[in-house]
Scaffold this active site. Sequence first.
Site, PDB file in Angstrom:
ATOM      1  N   CYS A 244       6.516   4.215  15.561  1.00 36.57           N
ATOM      2  CA  CYS A 244       5.965   5.345  14.816  1.00 36.57           C
ATOM      3  C   CYS A 244       5.105   6.152  15.788  1.00 36.57           C
ATOM      4  CB  CYS A 244       5.152   4.810  13.644  1.00 36.57           C
ATOM      5  SG  CYS A 244       4.176   6.023  12.781  1.00 36.57           S
ATOM      6  N   HIS A 245       4.825   7.403  15.420  1.00 38.67           N
ATOM      7  CA  HIS A 245       4.105   8.278  16.351  1.00 38.67           C
ATOM      8  C   HIS A 245       2.685   7.820  16.648  1.00 38.67           C
ATOM      9  CE1 HIS A 245       7.309  11.127  16.799  1.00 38.67           C
ATOM     10  NE2 HIS A 245       7.598  10.840  15.549  1.00 38.67           N
ATOM     11  N   THR A 246       2.104   7.053  15.730  1.00 39.63           N
ATOM     12  CA  THR A 246       0.745   6.560  15.977  1.00 39.63           C
ATOM     13  C   THR A 246       0.736   5.574  17.148  1.00 39.63           C
ATOM     14  OG1 THR A 246       0.417   6.758  13.618  1.00 39.63           O
ATOM     15  CG2 THR A 246      -1.304   5.637  14.832  1.00 39.63           C
TER      16      THR A 246
ATOM     17  N   HIS B 220       2.907  -1.152  14.270  1.00 45.32           N
ATOM     18  CA  HIS B 220       2.330  -1.340  12.927  1.00 45.32           C
ATOM     19  C   HIS B 220       3.357  -1.136  11.818  1.00 45.32           C
ATOM     20  CE1 HIS B 220       2.243   2.951  13.627  1.00 45.32           C
ATOM     21  NE2 HIS B 220       2.223   3.099  12.309  1.00 45.32           N
ATOM     22  N   GLU B 221       4.651  -0.988  12.187  1.00 45.62           N
ATOM     23  CA  GLU B 221       5.671  -0.809  11.160  1.00 45.62           C
ATOM     24  C   GLU B 221       6.657  -1.955  11.350  1.00 45.62           C
ATOM     25  OE1 GLU B 221       6.784   3.501  10.281  1.00 45.62           O
ATOM     26  OE2 GLU B 221       8.785   2.752  10.601  1.00 45.62           O
TER      27      GLU B 221
ATOM     28  N   CYS C 211      -8.256  -6.024   0.085  1.00 44.56           N
ATOM     29  CA  CYS C 211      -8.996  -7.274  -0.147  1.00 44.56           C
ATOM     30  C   CYS C 211      -9.217  -7.520  -1.632  1.00 44.56           C
ATOM     31  CB  CYS C 211     -10.326  -7.252   0.591  1.00 44.56           C
ATOM     32  SG  CYS C 211     -11.581  -6.194  -0.167  1.00 44.56           S
TER      33      CYS C 211
ATOM     34  N   CYS D 155     -13.743  -5.264  -2.194  1.00 47.45           N
ATOM     35  CA  CYS D 155     -14.742  -4.351  -1.618  1.00 47.45           C
ATOM     36  C   CYS D 155     -14.934  -3.153  -2.567  1.00 47.45           C
ATOM     37  CB  CYS D 155     -14.329  -3.893  -0.224  1.00 47.45           C
ATOM     38  SG  CYS D 155     -12.996  -2.677  -0.174  1.00 47.45           S
TER      39      CYS D 155
ATOM     40  N   CYS E 250     -11.741  -1.082  -2.794  1.00 47.06           N
ATOM     41  CA  CYS E 250     -10.651  -1.701  -3.562  1.00 47.06           C
ATOM     42  C   CYS E 250     -10.949  -1.695  -5.059  1.00 47.06           C
ATOM     43  CB  CYS E 250     -10.419  -3.132  -3.096  1.00 47.06           C
ATOM     44  SG  CYS E 250      -9.458  -3.243  -1.573  1.00 47.06           S
TER      45      CYS E 250
ATOM     46  N   CYS F 273      -8.942   0.182   1.750  1.00 44.28           N
ATOM     47  CA  CYS F 273      -9.824  -0.994   1.811  1.00 44.28           C
ATOM     48  C   CYS F 273     -10.637  -0.941   3.099  1.00 44.28           C
ATOM     49  CB  CYS F 273      -8.966  -2.255   1.781  1.00 44.28           C
ATOM     50  SG  CYS F 273      -9.886  -3.778   2.048  1.00 44.28           S
TER      51      CYS F 273
ATOM     52  N   ARG G 112     -12.335  -2.901   8.346  1.00 40.85           N
ATOM     53  CA  ARG G 112     -12.119  -1.642   9.054  1.00 40.85           C
ATOM     54  C   ARG G 112     -12.734  -1.631  10.454  1.00 40.85           C
ATOM     55  NH1 ARG G 112     -10.612   1.225  11.706  1.00 40.85           N
ATOM     56  NH2 ARG G 112     -10.652   3.480  11.883  1.00 40.85           N
TER      57      ARG G 112
ATOM     58  N   CYS H  80       5.166   1.685   6.965  1.00 35.76           N
ATOM     59  CA  CYS H  80       4.434   2.924   7.303  1.00 35.76           C
ATOM     60  C   CYS H  80       5.140   4.155   6.766  1.00 35.76           C
ATOM     61  CB  CYS H  80       4.160   3.037   8.799  1.00 35.76           C
ATOM     62  SG  CYS H  80       3.240   4.531   9.221  1.00 35.76           S
TER      63      CYS H  80
ATOM     64  N   ARG I 291      13.916   7.246  13.044  1.00 38.23           N
ATOM     65  CA  ARG I 291      13.289   5.956  13.287  1.00 38.23           C
ATOM     66  C   ARG I 291      14.182   5.100  14.185  1.00 38.23           C
ATOM     67  NH1 ARG I 291       8.851   7.553  12.435  1.00 38.23           N
ATOM     68  NH2 ARG I 291       7.310   6.636  11.031  1.00 38.23           N
TER      69      ARG I 291
HETATM   70  N1  APR Z   1       6.420  23.882  12.544  1.00 38.02           N
HETATM   71  C1  APR Z   1       7.386  23.217  11.879  1.00 38.02           C
HETATM   72  N2  APR Z   1       7.834  21.999  12.234  1.00 38.02           N
HETATM   73  C2  APR Z   1       7.291  21.431  13.315  1.00 38.02           C
HETATM   74  C3  APR Z   1       6.276  22.059  14.081  1.00 38.02           C
HETATM   75  C4  APR Z   1       5.847  23.347  13.652  1.00 38.02           C
HETATM   76  N3  APR Z   1       4.896  24.002  14.288  1.00 38.02           N
HETATM   77  N4  APR Z   1       5.940  21.225  15.099  1.00 38.02           N
HETATM   78  C5  APR Z   1       6.695  20.132  14.976  1.00 38.02           C
HETATM   79  N5  APR Z   1       7.526  20.235  13.905  1.00 38.02           N
HETATM   80  C6  APR Z   1       8.493  19.254  13.402  1.00 38.02           C
HETATM   81  C7  APR Z   1       9.241  18.496  14.471  1.00 38.02           C
HETATM   82  O1  APR Z   1      10.390  19.224  14.894  1.00 38.02           O
HETATM   83  C8  APR Z   1       9.621  17.194  13.742  1.00 38.02           C
HETATM   84  O2  APR Z   1      10.881  17.288  13.112  1.00 38.02           O
HETATM   85  O3  APR Z   1       7.784  18.258  12.692  1.00 38.02           O
HETATM   86  C9  APR Z   1       8.542  17.050  12.667  1.00 38.02           C
HETATM   87  C10 APR Z   1       7.589  15.885  12.883  1.00 38.02           C
HETATM   88  O4  APR Z   1       8.308  14.725  12.790  1.00 38.02           O
HETATM   89  P1  APR Z   1       8.006  13.430  13.652  1.00 38.02           P
HETATM   90  O5  APR Z   1       7.412  13.856  14.960  1.00 38.02           O
HETATM   91  O6  APR Z   1       9.226  12.591  13.676  1.00 38.02           O
HETATM   92  O7  APR Z   1       6.810  12.711  12.846  1.00 38.02           O
HETATM   93  P2  APR Z   1       6.740  11.648  11.639  1.00 38.02           P
HETATM   94  O8  APR Z   1       7.040  10.271  12.102  1.00 38.02           O
HETATM   95  O9  APR Z   1       7.488  12.143  10.456  1.00 38.02           O
HETATM   96  O10 APR Z   1       5.181  11.740  11.346  1.00 38.02           O
HETATM   97  C11 APR Z   1       4.582  12.953  10.988  1.00 38.02           C
HETATM   98  O11 APR Z   1       2.623  11.934  10.093  1.00 38.02           O
HETATM   99  O12 APR Z   1       1.943   9.760  10.165  1.00 38.02           O
HETATM  100  C12 APR Z   1       1.800  11.005  10.719  1.00 38.02           C
HETATM  101  O13 APR Z   1       1.139  10.574  12.980  1.00 38.02           O
HETATM  102  C13 APR Z   1       2.182  11.017  12.177  1.00 38.02           C
HETATM  103  O14 APR Z   1       1.236  13.118  12.489  1.00 38.02           O
HETATM  104  C14 APR Z   1       2.466  12.452  12.342  1.00 38.02           C
HETATM  105  C15 APR Z   1       3.097  12.867  11.024  1.00 38.02           C
HETATM  106 ZN    ZN Z   2     -10.999  -3.945  -0.006  1.00 38.95          ZN
END
Ligand code: APR
Ligand code: ZN
Length: 377
Positions: free
Chosen positions: A45-47, A67-68, A97, A100, A103, A111, A115, A174, A372
């Site tokens: 995931c992007h995080t 985390h996924e 939990c 807390c 929760c 929760c 943290r 996630c 993904r």
């Molecule tokens: N305008 C429109 N679309 C955009 C722009 C923009 N300015 N910039 C990026 N995008 C599009 C990308 O082309 C991509 O398809 O946004 C999409 C983002 O998708 P992912 O990068 O795959 O992200 P995703 O896993 O869906 O998570 C999105 O949620 O959980 C959070 O940290 C995560 O901030 C992230 C967000």
């Molecule tokens: Zn809790």
Amino acid sequence: MSNQPIKCKAAVAWEPNKPLSIEEVEVAAPKKGEVRVRIIASALCHTDVYTWSGKDQEGKFPCILGHEGSGIVESVGEGVTSVEIGDHVIPLYTPECKECKFCTSGKTNLCQKIRVTQGQGVMPDGTTRFTCKGQEVFHFMGTSVFSEYTVCAEISIAKINVDAPLDKVCLLGCGVTTGVGAALNTAKVTKGSNVVVFGLGAVGLAVIQGSQLAGATRIIAVDINEKKYKLAADFGATDFVNPLSEENKDKKIQDIIVGMTDGGADYSFECIGNVETMRAALECCHKGWGECTIIGVAEGGKEISTRPFQLVTGRVWRGSAFGGVKGRSGVPEYVNKYLRGEIKVDEYITHNFNFEQINDAFTALKGGDCIRAVMHY
Ligand code: APR
Ligand code: ZN
């Protein structure tokens, strides 16, 4: 119960921006209130990428990201009662939990019990369960699923239906839950409404799915990458807008949306993590009632702005983490929804790798074609 350490493979992030290295690590036995899990599958995931890149102020190195994921309980520490050896589980970065202030409030899924230590990359007792080459290795988000075995707090473990394929439902740890939950629990999208989704990654696609489930009639998908439209249509999007197209590039995206919807969106969702699109997502909402939900995580230090009159005139700005879903009570239900065919999960998986190929999975995720990438252990 097992009090033996386990030696296994893990992807260690020794320092920011350097390829992860597959190392033999030692995973200590779970202590009181902890669970050791054999990970079966995980997705990137992007995080994970964000912390790996070193931009996350909270990031601690060396660490084990991820985390996924999903897995099977290998052993439990003293006092653990909610899971037992052999249970199928999803580790939770948002624990539950059930005692807390958060929760018990009935108002949030956030929760706070562990943290502080979770943010520091350690278990609730302040120590880590991972060592590699004699060095302590930090945990990440309380989950660290990029390891064949990990240790989590019991409150960070959701027990799920054993019939669920673990290499699919890891996504419910996630992205998918975050998006579907934001539409259903946070925004509570209503039947017949129009919805605008900014960003068509896994999270945005999941919002589209949740909105369709809620009975939205029009779902406008906004992305600068037109390759994402096909999948968005499969998930239920009805209209597509590329803010950078020849006809749109000189207009404000909020004006385009307002023009398309007779005054604006009933619900909008920001699933990118960009403060400019967060503003657009609010301002494209209908005067008097339009509600914007922020899901994307912006880089540390970024701020959002708009004219306050946008809010005075009835638009609502709110946020959602993990779809407002309480981990231990809600995730098992999402797994069952998937098993009953009510929510899609398989369709998000565009890439599959062996766990050892984790760096290729990172490369894939950073390319534009990946929704993904699932890794099989
Ligand atoms: N305008 C429109 N679309 C955009 C722009 C923009 N300015 N910039 C990026 N995008 C599009 C990308 O082309 C991509 O398809 O946004 C999409 C983002 O998708 P992912 O990068 O795959 O992200 P995703 O896993 O869906 O998570 C999105 O949620 O959980 C959070 O940290 C995560 O901030 C992230 C967000
Ligand atoms: Zn809790």
